[in-house]
Design a protein around this motif. Structure first.
Motif, PDB file in Angstrom:
ATOM      1  N   PHE B  95       0.837  -1.516   0.224  1.00 55.96           N
ATOM      2  CA  PHE B  95       0.100  -0.444   0.273  1.00 55.96           C
ATOM      3  C   PHE B  95       1.123   1.187   0.097  1.00 55.96           C
ATOM      4  O   PHE B  95       0.330   2.483  -0.693  1.00 55.96           O
ATOM      5  N   ILE B  96       2.511   1.119   0.177  1.00 55.26           N
ATOM      6  CA  ILE B  96       2.641   2.303   0.666  1.00 55.26           C
ATOM      7  C   ILE B  96       3.353   2.588  -0.792  1.00 55.26           C
ATOM      8  O   ILE B  96       3.340   3.668  -1.203  1.00 55.26           O
ATOM      9  N   HIS B 103      -4.856   4.112  -1.410  1.00 53.09           N
ATOM     10  CA  HIS B 103      -4.190   4.224  -0.442  1.00 53.09           C
ATOM     11  C   HIS B 103      -5.104   3.607   1.129  1.00 53.09           C
ATOM     12  O   HIS B 103      -4.662   3.901   1.649  1.00 53.09           O
ATOM     13  N   ARG B 107      -4.513   1.449   4.125  1.00 50.50           N
ATOM     14  CA  ARG B 107      -3.806   1.613   4.941  1.00 50.50           C
ATOM     15  C   ARG B 107      -4.818   1.505   6.101  1.00 50.50           C
ATOM     16  O   ARG B 107      -4.511   1.186   7.366  1.00 50.50           O
ATOM     17  N   ALA B 247       9.833  -2.633   5.842  1.00 51.57           N
ATOM     18  CA  ALA B 247       9.315  -1.405   5.594  1.00 51.57           C
ATOM     19  C   ALA B 247       9.925  -1.130   7.557  1.00 51.57           C
ATOM     20  O   ALA B 247      10.425  -0.339   7.394  1.00 51.57           O
ATOM     21  N   GLY B 248       9.797  -1.789   8.093  1.00 46.38           N
ATOM     22  CA  GLY B 248      10.388  -2.090   9.215  1.00 46.38           C
ATOM     23  C   GLY B 248      12.096  -1.955   9.906  1.00 46.38           C
ATOM     24  O   GLY B 248      12.141  -2.562  11.074  1.00 46.38           O
ATOM     25  N   THR B 251      15.252   0.017   8.489  1.00 48.43           N
ATOM     26  CA  THR B 251      15.065   1.448   8.969  1.00 48.43           C
ATOM     27  C   THR B 251      15.571   1.525  10.232  1.00 48.43           C
ATOM     28  O   THR B 251      15.430   2.312  10.567  1.00 48.43           O
ATOM     29  N   ILE B 298      13.113   9.055  -0.466  1.00 47.54           N
ATOM     30  CA  ILE B 298      12.411   8.553  -0.921  1.00 47.54           C
ATOM     31  C   ILE B 298      12.067   8.729  -2.495  1.00 47.54           C
ATOM     32  O   ILE B 298      11.718   9.992  -2.480  1.00 47.54           O
ATOM     33  N   ARG B 300       8.877   9.446  -5.723  1.00 49.23           N
ATOM     34  CA  ARG B 300       7.904  10.162  -6.021  1.00 49.23           C
ATOM     35  C   ARG B 300       8.007  10.660  -7.245  1.00 49.23           C
ATOM     36  O   ARG B 300       8.732  10.243  -8.623  1.00 49.23           O
ATOM     37  N   ALA B 350      12.262  12.181   9.880  1.00 51.06           N
ATOM     38  CA  ALA B 350      12.865  11.371   9.400  1.00 51.06           C
ATOM     39  C   ALA B 350      11.915  10.238   9.201  1.00 51.06           C
ATOM     40  O   ALA B 350      11.814   9.148   8.346  1.00 51.06           O
ATOM     41  N   HIS B 356       1.291   9.687   3.539  1.00 48.73           N
ATOM     42  CA  HIS B 356       2.225   7.926   3.860  1.00 48.73           C
ATOM     43  C   HIS B 356       2.906   8.495   4.893  1.00 48.73           C
ATOM     44  O   HIS B 356       3.734   7.460   5.177  1.00 48.73           O
ATOM     45  N   CYS B 358       4.788   7.594   8.644  1.00 45.95           N
ATOM     46  CA  CYS B 358       5.476   6.028   8.549  1.00 45.95           C
ATOM     47  C   CYS B 358       4.162   5.545   9.360  1.00 45.95           C
ATOM     48  O   CYS B 358       3.273   5.655  10.590  1.00 45.95           O
TER      49      CYS B 358
END
Ligand code: HEM
Ligand code: HEM
Ligand code: SF4
Lengths: 74, 408
Positions: B95-96, B103, B107, B247-248, B251, B298, B300, B350, B356, B358
């Protein structure tokens, strides 16, 4: 009668995630900065408003009982 | 007049990787919306631009993989192009990588699981996991923060959230380590990456089947409910657990390693944390996130023509916003190059900003707070053991290759 709430958004914390607006669109609206503002704290149920506050990812929404000042969230 | 040296566009030189702050800081001052010829890419480096663009999701699409026909960068092995297609497909279902309205719908299935309030309930589990890992390190007398603490901790937590049985944890750790290749620039990175992705799908599939008929309070059940409600297809359900792992993972690893290194390099701030570990850990973690941010940049894609400062971005142009330079923008932070663990307010980006922002931010914060607190309490005389520290050649993540420390 539903009790009156005082609801506000900490603009320093709000990151414009827009979850509050998705959950309670009659109460919260994103402004030109894409930060949340309270348009009408009486426009939805207490339950919905608390759900919006709880779902704010940065806990920027504050809710209290307008008469007693009791803090309802966080 | 002195001639200003032209800005070189190779983002992967040893200099830029070792010290992104100098390179992107110079861009921020001289050309904050910079067209990078080499990578066909707008490089956006100012704090206010970053906040503006992340909050205008209707102008800048997150569906990069589905909309970007250009090749992978850094380049990959020719023979891996088929694998890259697989990766793009897999990643495109996260979904990111979706825009509104999908989205938001996707989410929301998961959002409730990650609220600050629900994540607070995980603090005791995080504390116990940190203790277990530090006990083992203490016994050994030294550790590589990367290998022994930062890499296993997020996996332990996420595996528990998924309801993975204890005996399967080593397998999940193995898959998670393959998935880490995503942020690493190796030429042959696609093979381990796809192995990790396929492995996750195969592992999670039967779990989902079980949770559809017999839901619990774990994260897989939340996703299974999403499928039942028709928000997710099965493929989307299956790729989402690796969302948490991907994602986790890198990071959080970077927060823990870069933060620990910041303390070792700033003994005065380390002393300050030691005076009151429990009290200071919260703001200290925010400053670690700002000062040496885990995510560098990031991507786009412009959804329409957009004016940004003196430039015009055309529909379909790709751009990257640089957290690492925004978090040191003097317009947004006083003394931006100073590591100050009492800094407040600290509106760092951060975790990104906007729709979006985090999903795992609170969890990452809890993990950072508990690690820095425990290190200060248990290992007051931390030192780095190696001379030179190397970073992964990535423009996405600020990742040390290892961080060996002692405390004697
Ligand atoms: C220190 C650790 C972390 C940092 C610095 C970080 C950073 C970020 C950033 C910058 C974004 C924005 C991406 C974008 O705008 O395209 C993001 C999104 C996301 N993060 Fe994190 N993250 C961290 C930890 C975590 C953890 C622990 C999880 C999961 C448990 C997680 C899950 C996500 C997800 C699912 C998204 C996508 C959100 C969306 O598209 O709506 N992150 N993260
Ligand atoms: C949710 C699970 C995620 C999956 C499955 C995933 C998958 C991928 C894949 C397959 C690539 C391409 C790798 C390559 O070309 O080498 C990639 C790149 C990237 N990912 Fe993710 N990602 C996820 C989450 C995130 C999050 C949370 C962030 C931000 C914090 C992020 C930021 C990026 C960026 C910026 C790139 C471009 C990489 C580069 O050019 O170096 N991803 N991701
Ligand atoms: S949910 Fe929180 S961060 Fe998001 S717009 Fe509302 S107040 Fe701001």
């Amino acid at each position: 009668m539903a009790r009156k709430l005082r609801v506000w958004v900490d603009q320093q914390a709000c990151v414009g995630n827009a979850m509050c607006e998705a959950i309670a669109p009659k109460v919260f609206r994103l402004n030109d900065n894409r930060q949340s503002e309270v348009v009408d704290p009486a426009a939805d149920s207490e339950e919905k408003i608390l759900e919006a506050a709880e779902n704010c990812p940065v806990s920027a929404i504050f809710v209290e009982d307008a008469e007693t000042g009791e803090q309802l969230f966080p | 007049m002195t001639a200003v040296a032209p800005i070189q566009d190779d983002l992967f030189t040893a200099d830029v990787i070792a010290d992104p702050y100098a390179y992107y800081g110079r861009l921020r001052e001289q050309d904050p919306v910079h067209w990078n010829e080499k990578y066909d890419l707008w490089v956006v480096t100012r704090y206010d631009d970053l906040v503006w663009l992340t909050r205008h999701h209707e102008l800048f699409s997150s569906a990069v993989f589905k909309n970007d026909p250009r090749p992978a960068y850094p380049a990959i092995d020719e023979s891996d192009l088929g694998l890259y297609e697989y990766v793009k497909n897999y990643q495109g279902d996260q979904f990111i990588q979706h825009d509104r309205p999908e989205h938001l719908e996707m989410r929301r299935v998961m959002h409730g699981y990650f609220t600050p309030k629900s994540m607070e309930a995980w603090r005791p589990f995080v504390q116990a996991a940190v203790k277990e890992l530090l006990d083992a390190a203490e016994e050994k007398g030294s550790m590589d923060v990367m290998r022994d603490l930062a890499t296993p901790l997020p996996v332990l937590v996420i595996a528990e959230m998924m309801g993975v049985p204890r005996e399967d944890r080593p397998y999940i750790r193995q898959l998670a380590e393959k998935l880490l290749y995503i942020g690493r620039g190796e030429y042959d990175r696609m093979k381990p990456l796809t192995e990790g992705m396929r492995g996750m799908i195969e592992y999670v599939s039967p779990l989902v089947d079980r949770r559809i008929v017999d839901p619990g309070d774990d994260f897989i059940s939340v996703l299974a409910r999403g499928e039942k409600q028709g928000v997710f297809t099965r493929h989307e359900v299956l790729v989402n657990p690796s969302l948490l792992l991907l994602a986790g993972h890198e990071t959080t690893i970077n927060l823990l390693c870069n933060g620990t290194l910041s303390f070792i390099r700033h003994p005065d701030q380390w002393a300050l944390l030691k005076q009151d570990p429990a009290g200071a850990a919260k703001r200290a973690t925010e400053e670690c996130l700002r000062y040496d941010s885990p995510v560098v940049s990031i991507q786009r894609i412009a959804s329409q023509d957009v004016e940004l400062r003196d430039k015009v971005l055309r529909k379909g142009d790709r751009l990257r916003w640089f957290i690492s330079s925004a978090n040191r923008d003097p317009e947004a932070f006083a003394n931006p190059t100073t590591f100050d663990i009492t800094r407040h307010p600290n509106p760092h980006v951060a975790f990104g900003s906007g729709t979006h922002h985090c999903l795992g931010a609170t969890l990452a914060r809890v993990e950072g707070q508990e690690v820095f607190k425990a290190l200060a309490e248990r290992f007051p005389s931390l030192q780095v053991e190696a001379d030179g520290l190397d970073y992964q050649p990535s423009i996405t993540f600020r990742s040390l290759k290892s961080l060996p420390i002692t405390w004697h």
